[in-house]
Design an enzyme around this catalytic site. Structure first.
Site, PDB file in Angstrom:
ATOM      1  N   CYS A  79       0.838  -1.197   0.000  1.00 50.92           N
ATOM      2  CA  CYS A  79       0.000   0.000   0.000  1.00 50.92           C
ATOM      3  C   CYS A  79       0.883   1.260   0.000  1.00 50.92           C
ATOM      4  CB  CYS A  79      -1.003  -0.035   1.138  1.00 50.92           C
ATOM      5  SG  CYS A  79      -2.329   1.191   0.929  1.00 50.92           S
ATOM      6  N   HIS A 178      -4.003  -4.219  -0.033  1.00 56.07           N
ATOM      7  CA  HIS A 178      -3.630  -4.766   1.277  1.00 56.07           C
ATOM      8  C   HIS A 178      -3.730  -6.293   1.236  1.00 56.07           C
ATOM      9  CE1 HIS A 178      -3.343  -1.132   3.790  1.00 56.07           C
ATOM     10  NE2 HIS A 178      -4.235  -0.630   2.953  1.00 56.07           N
ATOM     11  N   GLU A 180      -2.890  -8.336   3.441  1.00 58.94           N
ATOM     12  CA  GLU A 180      -3.296  -8.825   4.765  1.00 58.94           C
ATOM     13  C   GLU A 180      -4.805  -8.753   4.961  1.00 58.94           C
ATOM     14  OE1 GLU A 180      -2.744  -4.370   5.464  1.00 58.94           O
ATOM     15  OE2 GLU A 180      -1.975  -5.917   4.115  1.00 58.94           O
TER      16      GLU A 180
END
Length: 200
Positions: A79, A178, A180
């Site tokens: 990001c 992202h 994650e």
């Protein structure tokens, strides 16, 4: 071991947990000595480019990260971390790490062909160079514009505006989304980085 750079960004610990969830040996590092013994580096990030670069500078990490990349060691920007790979940003007119030529740019206005909503938040498809795609979660108000189109390994389209969302150049990788927060596709990407599948 994967060193996850901790400069106070909000997604740092979630990136660490996501790496641990794919059985990667990862730890948070906040100064150059933390890179000792690491095999690869992840630079996460949310927030503003200017404050992020100032935090990295205070911690002595800017030169350390540049040296790491110059040595051809595996490096993943996530990001804001992907945006900081470039030479500079329209946000705050901030400098970047300069690991890749190019600039992080503001989205154009909607009447100039830009997306209808900025920041761009939500799930979108990442079309990968060479075929294939993954669904990924984005939160960003600027887009990565490398000088060399050859480093663009994936793109995403929002309201007809297509922008690079994955960069690959030798040992350096960057993802605008992202991983994650991106479910199975994001976990697969982090696992691939951890096992060296993205190494140039």
């Amino acid at each position: 071991m994967i060193a996850v750079v901790d400069f106070g960004a909000g997604n740092t610990r979630s990136v660490l947990r996501a790496l641990e969830a794919v059985d990667a040996d990862a730890r948070l590092v906040a100064d150059p000595t933390g890179l000792d013994g690491a095999d690869r580096v992840v630079l996460p990030g949310v927030g503003a480019a200017g404050s992020a670069m100032r935090a990295l500078q205070r911690q002595g990490m800017t030169d350390a990260l540049r040296a790491w990349a110059a040595a051809g060691r595996p490096f993943l920007g996530v990001c804001l971390g992907a945006q900081l790979l470039l030479e500079g940003s329209d946000e705050d007119d901030a400098p970047g790490l300069g690991l890749l030529a190019g600039r992080c740019r503001a989205f154009p206005a909607q009447d100039a062909g830009g997306p209808s909503l900025v920041p761009h938040i939500g799930w979108n498809s990442v079309e990968l160079r060479g075929g294939g795609s993954l669904e990924a979660y984005f939160v960003h108000g600027y887009w990565i514009d490398p000088a060399d189109e050859g480093v663009v390994a994936g793109t995403t389209e929002v309201d007809g505006f297509r922008f690079p969302s994955v960069l690959r150049a030798g040992s350096i990788s960057g993802v605008q989304f992202h991983p994650e927060k991106s479910g199975p596709g994001g976990r697969a990407l982090l696992a691939a980085f951890a096992r060296g599948a993205l190494d140039g």
